[in-house]
Design a protein around this motif. Structure first.
Motif, PDB file in Angstrom:
ATOM      1  N   LEU A   1       0.828  -1.201   0.000  1.00  0.00           N
ATOM      2  CA  LEU A   1       0.000   0.000   0.000  1.00  0.00           C
ATOM      3  C   LEU A   1       0.865   1.255   0.000  1.00  0.00           C
ATOM      4  O   LEU A   1       0.546   2.253  -0.673  1.00  0.00           O
ATOM      5  CB  LEU A   1      -0.927   0.001   1.217  1.00  0.00           C
ATOM      6  N   ALA A   2       1.973   1.201   0.746  1.00  0.00           N
ATOM      7  CA  ALA A   2       2.865   2.357   0.802  1.00  0.00           C
ATOM      8  C   ALA A   2       3.475   2.645  -0.561  1.00  0.00           C
ATOM      9  O   ALA A   2       3.579   3.805  -0.986  1.00  0.00           O
ATOM     10  CB  ALA A   2       3.955   2.119   1.841  1.00  0.00           C
ATOM     11  N   LEU A   3       3.877   1.575  -1.272  1.00  0.00           N
ATOM     12  CA  LEU A   3       4.470   1.761  -2.592  1.00  0.00           C
ATOM     13  C   LEU A   3       3.438   2.276  -3.597  1.00  0.00           C
ATOM     14  O   LEU A   3       3.762   3.097  -4.461  1.00  0.00           O
ATOM     15  CB  LEU A   3       5.079   0.441  -3.077  1.00  0.00           C
ATOM     16  N   ARG A   4       2.201   1.818  -3.490  1.00  0.00           N
ATOM     17  CA  ARG A   4       1.165   2.319  -4.405  1.00  0.00           C
ATOM     18  C   ARG A   4       0.883   3.795  -4.134  1.00  0.00           C
ATOM     19  O   ARG A   4       0.651   4.570  -5.065  1.00  0.00           O
ATOM     20  CB  ARG A   4      -0.111   1.496  -4.252  1.00  0.00           C
TER      21      ARG A   4
ATOM     22  N   LEU B   1       9.351  10.736 -15.392  1.00  0.00           N
ATOM     23  CA  LEU B   1       8.126  10.492 -16.158  1.00  0.00           C
ATOM     24  C   LEU B   1       7.590   9.106 -15.838  1.00  0.00           C
ATOM     25  O   LEU B   1       8.350   8.133 -15.803  1.00  0.00           O
ATOM     26  CB  LEU B   1       8.407  10.584 -17.663  1.00  0.00           C
ATOM     27  N   VAL B   2       6.296   9.017 -15.623  1.00  0.00           N
ATOM     28  CA  VAL B   2       5.628   7.727 -15.483  1.00  0.00           C
ATOM     29  C   VAL B   2       5.006   7.392 -16.836  1.00  0.00           C
ATOM     30  O   VAL B   2       4.101   8.091 -17.297  1.00  0.00           O
ATOM     31  CB  VAL B   2       4.540   7.777 -14.389  1.00  0.00           C
TER      32      VAL B   2
ATOM     33  N   LYS C   1       5.535  -2.442 -11.195  1.00  0.00           N
ATOM     34  CA  LYS C   1       4.255  -3.089 -10.891  1.00  0.00           C
ATOM     35  C   LYS C   1       3.720  -2.682  -9.522  1.00  0.00           C
ATOM     36  O   LYS C   1       2.513  -2.518  -9.330  1.00  0.00           O
ATOM     37  CB  LYS C   1       4.404  -4.608 -10.962  1.00  0.00           C
ATOM     38  N   TYR C   2       4.615  -2.552  -8.552  1.00  0.00           N
ATOM     39  CA  TYR C   2       4.176  -2.168  -7.212  1.00  0.00           C
ATOM     40  C   TYR C   2       3.794  -0.696  -7.140  1.00  0.00           C
ATOM     41  O   TYR C   2       2.867  -0.315  -6.427  1.00  0.00           O
ATOM     42  CB  TYR C   2       5.268  -2.489  -6.188  1.00  0.00           C
ATOM     43  N   LEU C   3       4.531   0.139  -7.899  1.00  0.00           N
ATOM     44  CA  LEU C   3       4.229   1.571  -7.884  1.00  0.00           C
ATOM     45  C   LEU C   3       3.015   1.904  -8.743  1.00  0.00           C
ATOM     46  O   LEU C   3       2.163   2.711  -8.353  1.00  0.00           O
ATOM     47  CB  LEU C   3       5.439   2.367  -8.370  1.00  0.00           C
TER      48      LEU C   3
END
Length: 557
Positions: free
Chosen positions: A32-35, A211-212, A230-232
């Motif tokens: 959750l923190a990484l998201r 940039l994402v 994937k986690y972010l």
């Protein structure tokens, strides 16, 4: 860009480094923190994204105006630009059978920190960008690179000079990384595999701060960056083009090898240090297998690589909800068509061939140039001791390769020159660094033999170039050259020789040069026919299908 803080780095490294030890509840909290961190990065980079897209539109308008002006002033009329054309031979459907369409306008991020290195991996990157541009002209290809001293214009000029690949500049964007040093092996004298893999997380986070992307593709081999993505950003589809598995079962078995022919770690599994290394590699292989489960679409460059990736990543991928579980073999693009059109092979052109042995490969330790130097010295000595020499001209050894400047490569080539001097073959050996494409073509046209000495070369673009030019291959009996390239294709006859030791390479050189002219020409022609499996067109067709899967996944998000 703001520098990465120690807290941020720890936040990235801890969840992966302790994956097998962290309790599920804590792992869920970290997820959750990484998201949340990913959401923050998206918000932070939105302004830069709009700025990039605006700059792309401006460059595109300028390009079109210039093209119209040039066309109107040219007596021959307007010329079509290759980038605007969609090759009719490229499949127009994705893997699920639905039309791909050419109107997709997203940003594809290519993670390739060393994109100016000039090797085979870079040819794959730029050919992939070109194929993407031709299929989706409105898509933006953003390359995460650490070559911050090179401008886009200089980069694209080098791509055209080195690989003869002309790109459409407006839709190419370079995103300059400031942390590339964290993936350099020199940073990690011990635990290099783990160090570089964790270091790639820092570099990838650096890139995401810039940039994402809408789609993220690793084209250099840092699979851990995909797990981070994937986690972010769970909604960002991920792809990997794997040139070589970071660790393989062959690497594990090489530790117990006593022959000295299985790579740089051959025989390193003895003693307590060797046992510790084995344990470390086995644990890393488990972690690497888990990382592979995070990739949506996996492409590999050869049958050998595909077998290893399916072995390492397959179990974890089958237990995860990934749409495409098996890796697809997408052979690297090689300038087969261009070489064939530039170089003729027949009885009359045989007179233009010199008894030269050509080795095209980056000047890096794993390419094992030293083995070829020693084999060539033995070959020369055997000829001096023999009274049955069949070639009047003196054989030459020509080593062509790119050098990553300000790196250990420069020291490595210095030691190779010293070795040539010690072996008393300095006058018969030529080193050519960072050769232009015309120079490479010239040597392909006049040499007789093409060689490669890397153990478990993942594919071997240079070997395919030898075949396309009609050279007789004498290559290492392992990896891609053995599995895919120097084979008896359809039982029509051999396309070259394979060897493993210094003695076998020396014998291979002699056997190749001693062939009667009729047999030489026949083998050269078989090799050229075999090389047609590895054209740039074949790569583009397969690449488009795989990227089409990623675009399809993005549209479903």
């Amino acid at each position: 860009m703001a520098s990465l803080t120690t807290i941020t780095i720890i936040t990235l490294l801890v969840p992966l480094a302790t994956f097998f030890l962290v309790p599920a509840a804590v792992g869920y909290t970290l997820k959750l923190a990484l998201r949340s961190l990913g959401w923050s990065l998206k918000s932070k980079t939105n302004a830069r994204r709009e700025l990039i897209l605006s700059q792309v539109r401006i460059e595109e308008e300028h390009y079109q105006e210039t093209a119209k002006s040039t066309a109107s002033s040219s007596p021959a009329g307007p010329e079509d630009d290759d980038w605007e054309k969609v090759d009719g031979t490229v499949p127009s459907v994705a893997g699920n059978g639905k039309p791909i369409g050419e109107d997709w306008e997203g940003i594809i991020g290519f993670f390739h920190p060393f994109c100016n290195a000039g090797g085979g991996g870079e040819r794959v990157l730029w050919a992939a960008v070109k194929a993407t541009q031709e299929r989706w002209p409105k898509a933006v290809c953003a390359i995460y690179t650490g070559d911050h001293e090179v401008t886009k214009a200089a980069m694209l000029e080098r791509v055209e000079t080195r690989f003869n690949i002309k790109l459409h500049a407006p839709t190419v964007v370079l995103l300059y990384l400031s942390t590339r040093k964290y993936v350099q092996s020199s940073m990690y004298p011990h635990f290099t595999l783990l160090g570089q893999s964790l270091g790639s997380l820092i570099v990838a986070f650096d890139g995401f701060n810039l940039l994402v992307p809408d789609i993220f593709i690793d084209t250099i081999g840092y699979a851990f960056t995909i797990a981070l993505s994937k986690y972010l950003f769970p909604s960002v589809p991920t792809g990997a083009y794997v040139h070589y598995p970071t660790i393989s079962t062959d690497m594990l078995t090489s530790l117990d090898d006593n022959t000295g022919i299985k790579g740089l770690n051959s025989g390193a599994g003895t003693g307590w240090k060797g046992m510790a290394k084995k344990r470390y590699w086995h644990l890393f292989a488990r972690l690497y297998g888990w990382v592979g489960s995070k990739v949506d679409v996996v492409m590999t460059n050869s049958s050998w690589t595909s077998a290893h990736i399916n072995s390492l990543w397959g179990p974890a991928r089958r237990n995860k909800k990934v749409a495409y579980k098996d890796a697809s073999v997408v052979f690297p693009p090689t300038a087969v068509s261009e070489i064939r059109s530039a170089i003729e092979v027949n009885d009359s052109t045989e007179a233009n061939r010199e008894p030269s042995i050509l080795y095209i490969a980056q000047f890096r330790p794993e390419k094992n140039h030293a083995l070829i130097l020693r084999a060539f010295a033995r070959f020369i000595q055997n000829r001096k001791n023999s009274s049955s020499t069949t070639t009047a001209a003196e054989p030459k050894l020509i080593l062509i390769g790119s050098v990553r400047h300000s790196s250990p490569d420069e020291t490595h080539i210095y030691h190779l020159r010293l070795l040539a001097h010690e072996l008393q073959i300095r006058d018969q050996t030529t080193f050519i660094c960072d050769a232009s494409w015309p120079t490479i073509l010239s040597h392909l046209r006049t040499s007789s033999i093409g060689t490669n000495a890397m153990w478990n070369e993942h594919f071997g673009i240079g070997v395919v170039e030898y075949q396309a030019a009609g050279l007789i291959s004498v290559v290492h009996d392992s990896g891609g050259p053995r599995e895919d390239i120097v084979i008896n294709l359809d039982r029509k006859g051999e396309t070259g020789f394979r060897a493993s030791t210094e003695e076998e390479f020396a014998a291979g050189f002699e056997d190749a040069l001693a062939l009667p002219q009729k047999e030489k020409v026949a083998m050269r022609l078989r090799a050229r026919e075999s090389a047609m499996r590895f054209t740039e067109e074949e790569f583009a067709r397969k690449w488009i299908v795989e990227v089409g899967k990623l675009i399809d996944l993005r549209r479903k998000k």
